[in-house]
Design an enzyme around this catalytic site. Structure first.
Site, PDB file in Angstrom:
ATOM      1  CG  ASN A 197      -0.216  -0.248   2.515  1.00  0.00           C
ATOM      2  OD1 ASN A 197       0.416  -1.291   2.674  1.00  0.00           O
ATOM      3  ND2 ASN A 197      -0.307   0.678   3.452  1.00  0.00           N
ATOM      4  CB  THR A 283     -28.064  -6.708  10.906  1.00  0.00           C
ATOM      5  OG1 THR A 283     -28.770  -7.235  12.024  1.00  0.00           O
ATOM      6  CG2 THR A 283     -29.036  -6.412   9.778  1.00  0.00           C
ATOM      7  CB  CYS A 371      -3.996   2.763   8.565  1.00  0.00           C
ATOM      8  SG  CYS A 371      -5.268   2.216   7.416  1.00  0.00           S
TER       9      CYS A 371
END
Length: 430
Positions: A197, A283, A371
């Site tokens: 990355n 969910t 990050c």
């Protein structure tokens, strides 16, 4: 808010300054993307696509129904819920087609980080029960994303897992032979990223995967950065687990996918209901899952076209920056690298100051992984590649997207040398 139009695709609309006018050489798709970027007030030149990408208008269109009238819970037995369930399963089938696997082998997650965590922690903890008290052993590389190396280090520190980190060469490449020499009888997982990355280096994944398969060791790859520009057929790559994150290929943030080859033991990290084949409770995020599938299909169907368009722009950056800035050096492999990545280290400047000056000039760039951009430590990727700490402090990553133009690259090449000269002068250097 600044109203800035990206590239040559659009021009100001005098009747409505917030809506650019479509130019003759601008496709409707590129026009819509530029309009969205204008309304967001984004930098004039966006060169941080490795950090994130804008949601493509076609992807957004695929998501919208599930935010409004098709809002059902996929667990519902009534029509509204069943339509949501079908949207999830349709997305699963579409992702599986791209990867060349069975739909049942796809697990939807909250993003690339969770996919990496689930793959590594899930395989390693599942293997502990089979080792009769012996510590599991993981092999990874020294340049992995922190979602991989952080998980591996936590398993070592808190679960007694043994860890081997394979060194890389000066271009950031892993030697498959080194990986195989590190194999032990208790090795339960090998995890090597598909493409880095920060510096864009592409790893020999298929070779490592073949060797791992011959030894019966599950092989995981973090393909988050690779998905927009490299092929993803899991059989050709010889992988047992593969991680994706939608926002790296013009999909939404907050959704990802993990391919898990049938028969690979995996202990769920997130427990609760029996979602995702009992591998990831929670969910399902229906609109985002629909968006991931649409984005992945689009990225893979256009990857050759986009790579061909971006390659000359990237080459111009790679050739011109060391030629116009003294003591600027390319990082990463000169050939085996992602087609949109141009990364450098520049001596006698601080990356933060360069990025701030570029931002004032209307250019969005980064020094490496988004990050870890707030950390003051030098990049662990550059350190692993043998770059001295002082030099690593001047890291610059420019990552392109389909909306970028040669005119924008020329603007950056006019702007960056002057920024470096000014910053060096402030430090009292040449």
């Amino acid at each position: 808010m600044r109203r800035i139009v990206t590239g040559r695709a659009c021009a100001p609309n005098l009747k409505d300054p917030s809506e650019p006018t479509l130019q003759p050489d601008c496709s409707p798709s590129a026009h819509r993307l530029s309009c969205i970027m204008v309304r967001m007030g984004r930098a004039a030149i966006y060169l941080d696509h490795a950090a994130t990408t804008p949601v493509h208008p076609d992807v957004l269109a695929a998501m919208l129904p599930y935010f409004s009238h098709e809002f059902g819970n996929p667990g519902g037995l009534y029509g509204l819920g069943q339509r949501a369930r079908e949207a999830v399963e349709d997305a699963r089938r579409r992702v599986a087609r791209v990867l060349g696997c069975a739909p049942s082998e796809i697990v939807f997650t909250s993003g690339g980080t969770e996919s990496d965590n689930l793959a590594i922690r899930g395989v390693v903890l599942a293997a502990r029960a089979r080792l009769n008290g012996q510590a599991p052993h993981i092999i990874t590389s020294a340049i992995e994303h922190h979602a991989v190396d952080g998980t591996c280090h936590q398993l070592r520190e808190h679960y007694g897992v043994e860890l081997t980190e394979i060194a890389v060469d000066r271009t950031g490449r892993v030697d498959p032979g080194d990986v195989m020499h590190a194999v032990r009888p208790n090795t339960v997982l090998i995890s090597i990223m598909y493409a880095n990355n920060e510096v864009g280096t592409i790893e020999p994944i298929a070779d490592i995967g073949q060797m791992a398969r011959e030894r019966g060791i599950p092989f995981h790859t973090d393909a988050v950065q690779a998905a927009a520009y490299l092929p993803l057929d899991v059989w050709t790559l010889n992988v047992d687990l593969l991680s994706l994150g939608a926002h790296k290929f013009f999909g939404p943030k907050g959704v990802g996918a993990l391919y898990v080859r049938r028969g690979t033991p995996l202990l769920p990290s997130q427990t609760g209901g029996g979602h995702e084949g009992d591998r990831r409770a929670g969910t399902e995020n229906v609109p985002y899952i629909a968006g991931l599938a649409a984005a992945l299909e689009r990225a893979q169907s256009h990857r050759a076209e986009h790579a061909a368009a971006l390659d000359p722009l990237r080459r111009r950056l790679i050739d011109a920056i060391p030629a116009t800035i003294a003591d600027a050096h390319l990082t990463g492999h000169p050939v085996e690298r992602l087609p949109h990545n141009a990364s450098f280290v520049i001596e006698r400047v601080d990356a933060g100051s360069v990025l701030a000056a570029l931002d004032l000039a209307g250019v969005a760039a980064s020094s490496g992984s988004a990050c870890t951009s707030a950390l003051q430590e030098p990049s662990h990727v550059l350190t692993a590649m043998g770059v001295p700490r002082a030099l690593a402090a001047g890291a610059l990553r420019l990552t392109l997207g389909p909306e970028n133009t040669l005119a924008e690259i020329d603007t950056v090449l006019e702007t960056l040398p002057d920024i470096v000269r000014r910053l060096r002068a402030l430090r009292g250097g040449a």
